[in-house]
Design a protein around this motif. Sequence first.
Motif, PDB file in Angstrom:
ATOM      1  N   SER A   1      -2.246  -2.661   2.376  1.00  0.00           N
ATOM      2  CA  SER A   1      -3.547  -2.164   1.935  1.00  0.00           C
ATOM      3  C   SER A   1      -3.611  -2.054   0.405  1.00  0.00           C
ATOM      4  CB  SER A   1      -3.778  -0.799   2.578  1.00  0.00           C
ATOM      5  OG  SER A   1      -4.406   0.067   1.689  1.00  0.00           O
ATOM      6  N   ILE A   2      -4.810  -2.279  -0.143  1.00  0.00           N
ATOM      7  CA  ILE A   2      -4.954  -2.220  -1.602  1.00  0.00           C
ATOM      8  C   ILE A   2      -4.634  -0.811  -2.110  1.00  0.00           C
ATOM      9  CG2 ILE A   2      -6.616  -2.394  -3.503  1.00  0.00           C
ATOM     10  CD1 ILE A   2      -8.006  -4.572  -1.934  1.00  0.00           C
ATOM     11  N   VAL A   3      -5.001   0.189  -1.313  1.00  0.00           N
ATOM     12  CA  VAL A   3      -4.743   1.574  -1.739  1.00  0.00           C
ATOM     13  C   VAL A   3      -3.232   1.802  -1.865  1.00  0.00           C
ATOM     14  CG1 VAL A   3      -5.034   4.001  -1.122  1.00  0.00           C
ATOM     15  CG2 VAL A   3      -6.893   2.390  -0.727  1.00  0.00           C
TER      16      VAL A   3
ATOM     17  N   ARG B   1      -0.983  -0.552  -2.417  1.00  0.00           N
ATOM     18  CA  ARG B   1      -0.543  -1.332  -3.577  1.00  0.00           C
ATOM     19  C   ARG B   1      -0.873  -0.598  -4.869  1.00  0.00           C
ATOM     20  NH1 ARG B   1      -3.039  -7.135  -2.586  1.00  0.00           N
ATOM     21  NH2 ARG B   1      -3.724  -6.209  -0.628  1.00  0.00           N
ATOM     22  N   LEU B   2      -2.089  -0.025  -4.885  1.00  0.00           N
ATOM     23  CA  LEU B   2      -2.531   0.692  -6.082  1.00  0.00           C
ATOM     24  C   LEU B   2      -1.617   1.892  -6.342  1.00  0.00           C
ATOM     25  CD1 LEU B   2      -4.659   1.170  -8.277  1.00  0.00           C
ATOM     26  CD2 LEU B   2      -6.029   2.411  -6.615  1.00  0.00           C
TER      27      LEU B   2
ATOM     28  N   ARG C   1       1.822   0.654  -7.569  1.00  0.00           N
ATOM     29  CA  ARG C   1       1.801   0.138  -8.946  1.00  0.00           C
ATOM     30  C   ARG C   1       1.512   1.253  -9.944  1.00  0.00           C
ATOM     31  NH1 ARG C   1      -1.801  -5.191  -7.729  1.00  0.00           N
ATOM     32  NH2 ARG C   1      -0.408  -6.114  -6.197  1.00  0.00           N
ATOM     33  N   ASN C   2       0.698   2.220  -9.529  1.00  0.00           N
ATOM     34  CA  ASN C   2       0.438   3.351 -10.423  1.00  0.00           C
ATOM     35  C   ASN C   2       1.730   4.074 -10.788  1.00  0.00           C
ATOM     36  OD1 ASN C   2      -2.291   3.120 -10.802  1.00  0.00           O
ATOM     37  ND2 ASN C   2      -2.829   4.409  -9.064  1.00  0.00           N
TER      38      ASN C   2
ATOM     39  N   ARG D   1     -10.821  11.226  -1.766  1.00  0.00           N
ATOM     40  CA  ARG D   1     -10.081   9.971  -1.604  1.00  0.00           C
ATOM     41  C   ARG D   1      -9.127   9.757  -2.767  1.00  0.00           C
ATOM     42  NH1 ARG D   1     -12.667   5.695   2.133  1.00  0.00           N
ATOM     43  NH2 ARG D   1     -10.806   4.408   2.111  1.00  0.00           N
TER      44      ARG D   1
ATOM     45  N   ILE E   1      -9.391  -1.499 -13.037  1.00  0.00           N
ATOM     46  CA  ILE E   1      -8.122  -0.790 -12.770  1.00  0.00           C
ATOM     47  C   ILE E   1      -6.992  -1.707 -13.231  1.00  0.00           C
ATOM     48  CG2 ILE E   1      -6.664   0.231 -11.004  1.00  0.00           C
ATOM     49  CD1 ILE E   1      -9.270   0.715  -9.386  1.00  0.00           C
TER      50      ILE E   1
ATOM     51  N   VAL F   1      -3.817  -1.973 -12.989  1.00  0.00           N
ATOM     52  CA  VAL F   1      -2.666  -2.424 -12.185  1.00  0.00           C
ATOM     53  C   VAL F   1      -3.078  -3.325 -11.026  1.00  0.00           C
ATOM     54  CG1 VAL F   1      -1.176  -0.461 -12.752  1.00  0.00           C
ATOM     55  CG2 VAL F   1      -2.737  -0.302 -10.808  1.00  0.00           C
ATOM     56  N   LEU F   2      -4.386  -3.555 -10.880  1.00  0.00           N
ATOM     57  CA  LEU F   2      -4.841  -4.437  -9.801  1.00  0.00           C
ATOM     58  C   LEU F   2      -5.293  -5.775 -10.374  1.00  0.00           C
ATOM     59  CD1 LEU F   2      -6.967  -1.999  -7.572  1.00  0.00           C
ATOM     60  CD2 LEU F   2      -4.575  -2.622  -7.317  1.00  0.00           C
TER      61      LEU F   2
ATOM     62  N   GLU G   1      -8.159  -7.925  -6.420  1.00  0.00           N
ATOM     63  CA  GLU G   1      -7.944  -6.568  -5.875  1.00  0.00           C
ATOM     64  C   GLU G   1      -8.970  -5.583  -6.425  1.00  0.00           C
ATOM     65  OE1 GLU G   1      -3.111  -6.921  -5.157  1.00  0.00           O
ATOM     66  OE2 GLU G   1      -3.902  -6.205  -7.072  1.00  0.00           O
TER      67      GLU G   1
ATOM     68  N   PHE H   1     -11.170  -3.680  -3.859  1.00  0.00           N
ATOM     69  CA  PHE H   1     -10.937  -2.234  -3.782  1.00  0.00           C
ATOM     70  C   PHE H   1     -12.203  -1.500  -3.311  1.00  0.00           C
ATOM     71  CE2 PHE H   1     -10.590   1.947  -6.096  1.00  0.00           C
ATOM     72  CZ  PHE H   1      -9.623   2.479  -5.262  1.00  0.00           C
TER      73      PHE H   1
ATOM     74  N   GLN I   1     -12.868  -2.236   0.260  1.00  0.00           N
ATOM     75  CA  GLN I   1     -11.981  -1.506   1.178  1.00  0.00           C
ATOM     76  C   GLN I   1     -12.475  -0.072   1.372  1.00  0.00           C
ATOM     77  OE1 GLN I   1      -7.747  -1.559   0.447  1.00  0.00           O
ATOM     78  NE2 GLN I   1      -7.364  -0.129   2.101  1.00  0.00           N
TER      79      GLN I   1
ATOM     80  N   ARG J   1     -12.954  -9.157   3.400  1.00  0.00           N
ATOM     81  CA  ARG J   1     -12.809  -8.810   1.971  1.00  0.00           C
ATOM     82  C   ARG J   1     -12.339 -10.027   1.195  1.00  0.00           C
ATOM     83  NH1 ARG J   1      -9.916  -3.816   3.422  1.00  0.00           N
ATOM     84  NH2 ARG J   1      -8.011  -4.802   2.698  1.00  0.00           N
TER      85      ARG J   1
ATOM     86  N   ARG K   1      -4.207 -10.108 -13.722  1.00  0.00           N
ATOM     87  CA  ARG K   1      -4.522  -8.699 -13.983  1.00  0.00           C
ATOM     88  C   ARG K   1      -5.419  -8.622 -15.229  1.00  0.00           C
ATOM     89  NH1 ARG K   1       0.583  -4.818 -12.547  1.00  0.00           N
ATOM     90  NH2 ARG K   1       1.082  -5.765 -10.550  1.00  0.00           N
TER      91      ARG K   1
END
Lengths: 409, 230
Positions: free
Chosen positions: A2-4, A6-7, A10-11, A312, B97, B99-100, B104, B108, B111, B120, B140
């Motif tokens: 999921s992108i969340v 991954r985010l 990476r954060n 969220r 963002i 880092v995406l 993405e 995002f 999603q 998507r 990126r």
Amino acid sequence: MSIVLRLAWRNLWRQPRRTWLTTGAMVFSNLLLVFMMSLQFGMYGLMIDNTLQVFTGHLQVQAPGYKDDQKMRQTVADVLPLADAIRAELGSDRVAARGWAFALASSEERSFGIGIYGVETVFEPQVSNIPGLVSDGRYLASNDAAEIVIGKVLARNLRVAVGDELTLLGSGVDGSFAAAVVNVVGIFDSGVKDIDRNIAEMPIATFQETFFLDGAGHQIAIVADNLDAVPEIQSRVRSVLPSDGDLLVLDWNELQPGLKQAIQADMGSNFFMYFVLVVLVAFSVLNTQLMSVLERTREFGIVMALGLKPGRLGRLVILETAMMGLMGTGLGIVAGGLLTLWFTGNGLSLPGMDEMAAQFNLPARMYPEVSALSLLAGPLVVFLFTMLAAVYPALRLRWQNPVEAMRAA
Amino acid sequence: MTAVRCVDLCKTYCQGDQDIKALDHVSIEIAESGFVCLSAPSGGGKTTLLNAIGGLDIPDSGEVYVAGQRIDNLSKGALAELRLRQIGFVFQAYNLIPVLTARENVEFVMQVQGVAAADRHEKSTAILKEVGLEGLEDRRPAEMSGGQQQRVAVARAIASKPSLVLADEPTANLDSKTSDELMELFTHLNEHHKTTFVIATHDRRVMKYARRLIRMLDGRIVDDIDQRAA
């Protein structure tokens, strides 16, 4: 993925040094907790075993009230046949009948009041390590011999050696005058001064005859393979006891309440130290996550403007913390487990620890005991506190206004 | 049909001891599929008006309607939901963002909307192609030029197929050529998707693309020009 997720992942690595430092603090504290708790549990096991194996055993059959008063008349009738029946029930030789009396022991030069145990000479070595500690002479040979073994300090106080005679004077179970002359056949050295000064052992038949016990004794000591087996043995021993009697089967905790209290006191002080360690780690996580949230204020403002609800975003911060926490927990458990396993094989000995260890019936070299509890309990608490530390930074986002957040530098 | 209606909006900010009227009895109506520029010098009130229309800021008084729904009295959660489903934002500083990747960043928002992963991917590919970023999906933001980043921001803004896109100084950090390309993209999206565009700017080159130009000064509307007629 999921992108969340991954985010969040990476954060974490936007500031790798900060993430590693915080994770490192978690790994170190988890390593320390796993090792210290394993060592602690191993030490407690040894402490209990060593204390109980000196004399007490894991269980004892006694008459009611005997544990507190130790009066001669609080006897276990026909103690030897009962001990035989218990041995048969358990299929174990680690069962021995005993009698106890107070007497005045006199040598040619001196007299001292001592506690004398009448013991089954064949089975006593199976339940107590005193027979194995005879450093001079030998242990008792037969149940009806007129002989005695005494502690090293008592031998010095009485100025007797192996081969000398002692005269015992005391009271019989009926209150009459009891006396015997016995030969010192052995001198033991337990290292515990109280035992070496005050205790002597003589064959149980001679003891019963001297103190007019008529086949009775005062206790039957039983040793289990381990502490976990004690409750089952206790119930099996109860089934062998005569139904008309009111004998008790006391476990080690009832016989030696001080032992458990000492362990609990030690656990209390250690757990306080662990708590301080965990709180320090939690503050480190709080600092990291707060910094991470603060430096992303503008970014959070943007995504809120795009329609993300603060809840969220809060969950994203919690997810990032959980990832860091899992990393710290996993690496900490592995590192702590490996370190502990190494010491499980090699033992740990600290300079100057010998004397202190002896006071607690511990060997000079300690061996940690790895268990699921020692491996997981500490790291799980660290993880829990880590997650708690993320609550404030996550909640902070709830009060964030997107326009103000976007104005942040 | 009206895309945006503002009725007698007032908003005052305190700056030190001074009260600054960012919106002073502002009333406008913007039709669906409109292409409107809000023009004002700095502090003229265009960003405040844009924020009020987007539900980012609540006016002190007055009413705001988006697609016929009054929004100035909605809760924070309802406003977030409105922005997620009906309004797209493009900001001056791209605000991707970091880092995406481009894809993405676009996905995002989808999603969060609950769009399935396969959909998507398909939609983000199409949108990024439409904004001219085919082949750059996996880069990126730091690996892209300012113009490319702003295109990703536009793609992100239209990913949810909003009826309204609000752009605050979208060309401020772009050179003239890239600015023109971006405005042509806006025009294309406006014409092909019937998306309403409200653009706050003080760039004259941007204004010429708008069909309607609203000039503001000190929180008031001072001019409302239909540029097609002009």
